[in-house]
Design a protein around this motif. Sequence first.
Motif: not given
Length: 360
Positions: A25-27, A31-33, A107-108, A332-333
């Motif tokens: 999951y990524t929230a 972050v553009p696009n 950006v987070h 974010a790695g």
Amino acid sequence: LQMFVLKKIINLICPTVLHSMKYFYTASSQVPNLPEFVAVGLVDGAQIVYYDSNTQRAQPKQDWMVNVTAEDPQYWERETGSLLRSQQAYIKNIETAKQRFNQTGGVHIAQKMYGCEWDDETGDVNGFDQQGYDGEDFIVLDLKTLTWIAPKPQAVLTKQNWEEKRAELEMYKNYLTQICIDWLKKYVDYGRSTLLRKELPSVSLLQKTPSSPVTCQASGFYPNKIMLFWTRDGEDLYEDVDHGEILHNHDGTFQKSVDLHVSSVKPEDWGRYSCVFQLSGVEEDIVTKLDPKVIKTNWGKTEIKRYGGGKDIDLTIPIVAVVAVIAVLLIAGIGFAVYKKKQGEELKSISPWHFLAFTF
């Protein structure tokens, strides 16, 4: 030579049979696009489902996932509803984390990964749950002690809050070690023709300059249960060797490379070296002799030695073309966790996405 033969026998008799199911999951914010929320599920490295906050629909990514709908017609509607709720929870987590870290704009990214593993040879199972913020670990589940590890001071409050919910932690352990495993077995059975297939790779020797290491690259193999190594006179070589990680190709197969530093190898000794590729469950190895005639270089005419119907490899070692959505998850790695709940219901009504989405 005896060690080489013994390793081969063990690999054939007792091949690695570890299956896995992982959900990412990524929230994100600002972050553009990139959708505010993205979720993907993978079984044995193959993407099976995708959801994002733009489409707000859970979508199958494998043809064989139609078998799920055949058994449970409401499956995808239920998944969509669950993911919509987790989307709201994880976007809220970013705001909570920003307060904890005394941040305002910018950006987070909050990421979560959870899932389970099952060895169909030994029956051993394992579950995992990790969570991160802005590319660093935030909180991780210790399944053995059923406690949360908080590497950041800002996560201590989350640790305390979640550990107070002891009954729900027990339910989550049951999910990771039983329900998740049951679904993993289902998916492996549904996708047997895809997930249990075996594909041999192209194997190439690459060298950028005469003084560079010689890279043995295997690309196009499946599954990722392989061994790739250099030998000298049939013996495994450990010195002057650098191993790369197994990486995804865009078509769902994998690639791996291993470098041999040849600066100290005499030209007359090159024939003593070989690169060996072994695929679990396949008896015949792919052995590539260290021969200047088959090395692809940047300074002259090149050739390529192909095996097993794999694809030719470009002169320059390619950057792995990972499935687009998985690449998004690696911004974010790190891949991270989710929370899941439900116990005492029939398996049919408990899908992998039905969880209690704990907030920070």
